[in-house]
Design an enzyme around this catalytic site. Structure first.
Site, PDB file in Angstrom:
ATOM      1  N   TYR A 177       0.815  -1.229   0.000  1.00 43.79           N
ATOM      2  CA  TYR A 177       0.000   0.000   0.000  1.00 43.79           C
ATOM      3  C   TYR A 177       0.848   1.279   0.000  1.00 43.79           C
ATOM      4  O   TYR A 177       2.047   1.238   0.157  1.00 43.79           O
ATOM      5  CB  TYR A 177      -1.105  -0.025   1.053  1.00 43.79           C
ATOM      6  CG  TYR A 177      -0.843  -0.152   2.529  1.00 43.79           C
ATOM      7  CD1 TYR A 177       0.369   0.092   3.122  1.00 43.79           C
ATOM      8  CD2 TYR A 177      -1.919  -0.515   3.371  1.00 43.79           C
ATOM      9  CE1 TYR A 177       0.516  -0.012   4.493  1.00 43.79           C
ATOM     10  CE2 TYR A 177      -1.773  -0.625   4.742  1.00 43.79           C
ATOM     11  CZ  TYR A 177      -0.543  -0.365   5.301  1.00 43.79           C
ATOM     12  OH  TYR A 177      -0.401  -0.457   6.648  1.00 43.79           O
ATOM     13  N   GLU A 178       0.195   2.391  -0.268  1.00 40.45           N
ATOM     14  CA  GLU A 178       0.881   3.685  -0.457  1.00 40.45           C
ATOM     15  C   GLU A 178       1.883   3.644  -1.606  1.00 40.45           C
ATOM     16  O   GLU A 178       2.950   4.255  -1.538  1.00 40.45           O
ATOM     17  CB  GLU A 178       1.584   4.131   0.829  1.00 40.45           C
ATOM     18  CG  GLU A 178       0.670   4.587   1.916  1.00 40.45           C
ATOM     19  CD  GLU A 178      -0.271   5.690   1.454  1.00 40.45           C
ATOM     20  OE1 GLU A 178      -1.441   5.631   1.856  1.00 40.45           O
ATOM     21  OE2 GLU A 178       0.148   6.592   0.700  1.00 40.45           O
ATOM     22  N   GLY A 179       1.532   2.928  -2.673  1.00 42.77           N
ATOM     23  CA  GLY A 179       2.443   2.771  -3.808  1.00 42.77           C
ATOM     24  C   GLY A 179       3.280   1.533  -3.615  1.00 42.77           C
ATOM     25  O   GLY A 179       4.093   1.481  -2.682  1.00 42.77           O
TER      26      GLY A 179
END
Lengths: 592, 592
Positions: A432-434
């Site tokens: 997550y978050e890229g």
């Protein structure tokens, strides 16, 4: 095995690696002192140990539950969240004008590590609120700020990031949610968002959703996306037209509800534009960059937790006999192979912590330096380090928690022991978050070219300065630290030159193919020299008469990293230099 | 995403790397031909795909359940097991005189891989039965053999290995279970055993427990342990005094019941001695060595399964645009960084498969060669390779399944997708049947010194022969394969020399400290040259006019391994050579 916040290690890293002392001396941190910082961190550590850590097992076992559109958090979570906000922890980094304490990102990063080590499912919620505060502070109208920031800063309300849709994950260009002006300064939002962390819960009275959507006639792709604020409850107490459709059944962080959110089932959810129309992605990136560091800290946190768990077990579990012992069984922590596992865990964790804290310090200087040129340089350094902090820390979070299971032997596979939970929880952070692949591509294609390559060259220069100090250090306890780290930094330098050339000559395949090994190589050199900074500081202390045995431990840990982990650098360099050759027949090899 | 047995890859590995064709030519395999082997493997693959694979998700979700001393397997498992034994798969490698088909370990290894890829929780049960058949065949009295082998070979009954006790895991010297002679040729067994795989279940009418226990007045330590056969039901139909106390709540392989077994709650469980008194450990090792290869195959299996799942997803999921494409979204399988992940998965899986199959072939020759000197050499080679097959394959099982989750992005963390299950299931294999740390220690301290070091030197010589062939190969598609693999093999050679010296001079710390990185180094050189054997065979086929595109794929896969994975060899060599230096202050670094 519960969590004990490693405040002395955290403070040492903060001061002697991440540059806290230097920043204080430079006046960047106002009247904050090392003593005050340590007092705050001690207090945070106590809260993490005593209030949050006890929630973690039960949170995993029971998880967040969903019924009739409502999410109930696990037993005890509501009380703990209330106690946490009441103690002012949510407000620690928040802007002073909205009730925050305005303390540095660096100090807060140490706290974020501790909240997440105590319970990653607990810690992730406030990370999103923190990101929203930053996005609103930077881009929202004064009206929106005055209506929402107080509550978000105190933690009375939480916030979410609504980016992902079923067809739009890493690729936000495919985003479909819509927004239309209602003509009264508000918008009506419709669409479906997935994977929304804490999208719905019972911890607070209201939830503030930050939502990416397209206006009518917006340009296609990422240049047609705007950011909106959509509260769960409107100012007049009415429920907004947004609801949680379901929550996910996940591998880990069970206590963190991951929601599918439906906006505008009826007349459209009422929302307010944040920043300018069609500039939503830029606003969101304000939020995401700091969230990326925070997710990196989650990697450090879960690694630290897994390490403590494994070390505790290894000190108690007796099997086999130590080398040289004549009878009886010894704790497995004395066996060389187990020590290798434990040292690998601690060395990776400490290196990742150092990189994250260095990133935090750069972020602070990017905001707080008075000189604009220094602000700009700090900002570039923060930009360079952020993907490394996110990806390396979360990758090692998985690796370390896997070793943690291994140290437990058969008991590691039994859920009641807790080691397995860390292994499960850790697995989300590289995603997550890229995803970490996206981080590596960001590092190579956007961050290396910053300031014409001067940012990364400056960073390598400071690694070389550490190596130069190491080469003058003749204490035998350092073993082969100096040559091994020198080799790692020189590998990084050559690979950097190669990729800068590839990026500037638009050799996209070369740059993309080498991105992931390059990021790891960067982290080995940066992490190794950071541990060396720590070891040299420890050595200086010891020479000055400080008899704390932790100093010899820091030197040994640095040596271990150099001789056993940083040695991967040369191979990674070769991989990067091999370039995109392997891509040529990749489809055949994969039989895609 | 379901499983499709990769029979063509399996057959190619069997024939061109593991030496099946050579063994057939040498007459080792009697009248077994490559065609017949392929027919059998096709059939096994179909069974794995159609009957076992569909059980896997439900087995994970429901798991084995425990109530009132009885274990119920997941829905459909009993029927599938019955169909599997009826089709004769359990009997495939069993001795002909007890109804088995007497087929080679190599062929069965390919089948074991497929059963476990279809469902690891299913596949682990028969592995234990197979081990018991080997132990009984080698050590039991004719009377015991005639009473038990028929049923075990057919699979009408299953078997277990009862080693572990709460205080005795890796260290069997601490074993406490007791056995006393009843004076009538039987013994009474009492004690508690934990982590007993399929210790109780409803798949078969009877379960045959192989139990380690101590006789009165037995010497202390491992020289006082005897092996007993303890059936759940006695010949007269009475229930024996052995019961399942509980089953574990585990991270993975939920459908495989992991039991705590209580022997002798009443008058003592009736058991029969296998082999000689106090020689139980040797008997058990007969069982464990082959079980170690089988667990290695589980690592290959779960890696293959995770790879197929990830590749399938990557071919369907569209995000972003391929390099050079002008519009629309592309399947993520075309993006270089995703290709790197997928190629890493496939290259590691294929290398581990090759090492496991080579080990199986050596085991076959150790049994089937007519010439005693060749039997002995083959046995030493099998002994050398077994810990590498077990540890490397299961380590990469975890690494590959972790990458598999990563390729899925957020969907990887959602249990319904299946990628998460593989990640959870994979994590046990590095632990059971001797942790991978124990394997590494076994490799360095017991296997390297075999035949005065000639076994390992012979193995390195055969890797060098492959490198020599590669160096003559000038096809551009091989890229830097030859120099990279040459470097890896030479690193292995130097590290081997160092460790042989350490072991012979009793420098225990050096040997133990370097064991784990040495095993990995061995596997990189062995796996890389095995892939090169495969690539060279593919190249020869292609030159001979075979237009199967899989051949170019095999060359590309080998190249990827050499340029991106084998490049870790040099660093591992440096680590091994650093020796035990890091151990000196390890306690300080760990603050133990």
């Amino acid at each position: 095995m519960t969590y004990r916040a490693p405040v002395p290690d955290i403070v040492f890293t903060l001061r002697h690696v991440a540059g806290f002392d230097r920043a204080v001396a430079d006046g960047v941190y106002g009247d904050l002192s090392a003593d005050l910082a340590e007092t705050i961190l001690d207090e945070a550590g106590r809260f993490a140990n005593d209030v949050i850590a006890p929630l973690n097992r039960e949170g995993d076992r029971v998880g967040a539950t969903f019924k009739d559109g409502a999410v109930t958090t696990a037993p005890g979570w509501k009380q703990a969240y209330a106690a946490w906000t009441e103690a002012g922890w949510n407000a620690l980094p928040g802007p002073v004008e909205y009730g925050g304490q305005g303390l540095p990102t660096l100090l807060n990063s140490a706290c974020v590590e501790m909240w997440n080590a105590a319970s990653m499912a607990f810690g992730i919620g406030p990370i999103l609120t923190m990101g929203a505060i930053e996005a609103l502070s930077a881009h929202a109208s004064d009206d929106l700020k005055s209506r929402y920031l107080d509550k978000l800063v105190s933690g009375a309300w939480t916030a979410t990031m609504n980016l992902t849709e079923p067809q739009a994950g890493s690729d936000l260009a495919a985003l479909r949610s819509r927004a239309e002006s209602a003509g009264d300064g508000t918008y009506r939002i419709t669409g479906q968002k997935i994977f929304i962390t804490y999208g719905e819960h019972d911890l607070t009275d209201n939830i503030v959703h930050l939502v990416l959507a397209r206006l009518p006639d917006a340009p296609a792709g990422t240049r047609g996306i705007s950011l909106f604020l959509v509260p769960k409850f409107l100012a007049d107490g009415r429920r907004n037209d947004v609801r949680c459709h379901s929550i996910e059944h996940k591998l880990g962080i069970h206590a963190s509800p991951t929601c599918t959110m439906i906006f505008g089932d009826e007349a459209g959810a009422v929302g307010w534009l944040i920043g300018e129309e069609n500039k939503g992605l830029a606003c969101m990136f304000t939020m995401m960059n700091n969230a990326r560091l925070a997710v990196g800290l989650q990697g450090v946190a879960i690694a630290e937790r897994a390490y403590q768990q494994a070390l505790g077990y290894a000190k108690e579990r007796k099997q086999g006999r130590a080398i040289g012992a004549v009878e009886g069984m010894s704790p497995i922590a004395v066996h060389p192979d187990v020590q290798r596992n434990l040292l690998t865990m601690k060395a990776l964790t400490t290196a990742a912590r150092a990189i994250c804290y260095m990133t935090a310090e750069a972020i602070d200087r990017a905001h707080l330096e008075e000189n604009p040129a220094r602000r700009k340089k700090a900002n570039e350094r923060a930009s360079l380090l952020t993907p490394v902090a996110k990806a390396f820390s979360t990758d090692i979070g998985v690796e370390v928690s896997s070793l943690g299971v291994q140290v437990h032997g058969g008991m590691g596979f039994i859920e009641e022991m807790g080691a397995a939970q860390h292994f499960r929880d850790a697995r989300i952070a590289p995603i997550y978050e890229g995803t970490n692949g996206i981080q590596a591509i960001d590092l190579v294609t956007r961050k290396l070219p910053l300031a014409g390559g001067e940012t990364v060259r400056g960073q390598i220069a400071s690694m070389r300065a550490t190596v130069a100090r190491l080469l003058k250090e003749s204490t035998p306890a350092f073993g082969a630290t100096a040559p091994r780290l020198r080799d790692a930094v020189e590998s990084l330098d050559r690979a950097t030159g190669y990729l800068l050339q590839a990026v500037s000559s638009n050799a996209q395949g070369e740059a993309l193919a080498g991105a992931t090994p390059y990021l790891r190589l960067f982290a080995l050199a940066q992490g190794g020299t950071a541990l060396a900074d720590m070891a040299l500081a420890a050595q200086a202390r010891a020479k000055a008469g400080d008899t704390d045995p932790a100093h010899a431990g820091r030197i040994a840990l640095c040596r271990f990293f150099a001789e056993n982990i940083a040695i991967g650098a040369r191979g990674l360099e070769e991989t990067v230099m091999s370039g995109a050759g392997f891509l040529q027949d990749a489809n055949l090899a994969l039989a895609v």
